[in-house]
Motif scaffolding. Structure first.
Motif, PDB file in Angstrom:
ATOM      1  N   GLY A  69      18.901 -19.718  23.048  1.00 34.06           N
ATOM      2  CA  GLY A  69      19.483 -18.403  22.786  1.00 34.06           C
ATOM      3  C   GLY A  69      19.238 -17.920  21.365  1.00 34.06           C
ATOM      4  N   LEU A  70      19.393 -18.811  20.392  1.00 33.59           N
ATOM      5  CA  LEU A  70      19.180 -18.425  18.993  1.00 33.59           C
ATOM      6  C   LEU A  70      17.726 -18.079  18.713  1.00 33.59           C
ATOM      7  CD1 LEU A  70      21.488 -20.973  17.134  1.00 33.59           C
ATOM      8  CD2 LEU A  70      21.820 -18.495  17.364  1.00 33.59           C
TER       9      LEU A  70
ATOM     10  N   ALA B 219      14.085 -11.404  18.510  1.00 30.67           N
ATOM     11  CA  ALA B 219      14.373 -10.015  18.853  1.00 30.67           C
ATOM     12  C   ALA B 219      14.793  -9.198  17.630  1.00 30.67           C
ATOM     13  CB  ALA B 219      15.458  -9.953  19.926  1.00 30.67           C
ATOM     14  N   ARG B 220      15.383  -9.852  16.638  1.00 33.83           N
ATOM     15  CA  ARG B 220      15.854  -9.151  15.436  1.00 33.83           C
ATOM     16  C   ARG B 220      14.751  -8.905  14.412  1.00 33.83           C
ATOM     17  NH1 ARG B 220      19.682 -13.079  14.530  1.00 33.83           N
ATOM     18  NH2 ARG B 220      21.135 -13.033  16.216  1.00 33.83           N
TER      19      ARG B 220
ATOM     20  N   SER C  63      17.136 -14.691  20.173  1.00 31.05           N
ATOM     21  CA  SER C  63      17.890 -13.704  19.407  1.00 31.05           C
ATOM     22  C   SER C  63      17.225 -13.440  18.049  1.00 31.05           C
ATOM     23  CB  SER C  63      19.319 -14.203  19.218  1.00 31.05           C
ATOM     24  OG  SER C  63      20.071 -13.288  18.474  1.00 31.05           O
ATOM     25  N   ASP C  64      16.811 -14.505  17.373  1.00 33.57           N
ATOM     26  CA  ASP C  64      16.134 -14.354  16.083  1.00 33.57           C
ATOM     27  C   ASP C  64      14.833 -13.579  16.235  1.00 33.57           C
ATOM     28  OD1 ASP C  64      18.157 -15.753  14.832  1.00 33.57           O
ATOM     29  OD2 ASP C  64      17.014 -17.616  14.642  1.00 33.57           O
TER      30      ASP C  64
END
Length: 115
Positions: free
Chosen positions: A100-101, A107-108, A104-105
């Motif tokens: 997940g991280l 995507a940012r 998420s990273d």
């Protein structure tokens, strides 16, 4: 932009989670106490959930549930433990969190500028 994700491992994890039944099982295993009865053998969190309880909850046959659990285990998303004659499964929270991280990273991050 440099994104460092192990695509082989991550794609295996995502493929395992692509099944609605397997995703539902993972969600139950992440918070087992509201979803499963107390077990005679093993703690729901510390030892995992008995495959029999997973089978009863999801309403599939035991061989089908065992196949789903094998796919989740092969992808590294759950660990299995044999207690007596039964298999107990719990989520590998570290690997789920890392997946997940990483996404998420990625995507940012802003895309690399055009040259």
């Amino acid at each position: 932009m440099n994104i460092n994700i192990d695509t082989t491992t991550s794609s295996a994890m995502l493929a395992a989670l692509a099944s609605p039944a397997r995703l539902q099982i993972i969600m139950w295993l992440l918070d087992p106490r509201p979803h499963f009865p107390e077990q005679r053998d093993g703690d729901l969190v510390d030892d995992g959930v008995c495959v029999g309880f997973i089978t009863d909850k999801i309403g599939l046959s035991q061989p089908t549930v065992s196949s789903h659990m094998k796919k989740l285990a092969d992808a590294g998303l759950v660990t299995g433990k044999k207690l007596g004659n039964w298999m107990f499964y719990k989520p590998d929270r570290t690997k789920l969190e890392a997946l997940g991280l990483n996404l998420s990273d990625a995507a940012r991050k802003d895309p690399s500028p055009r040259l």
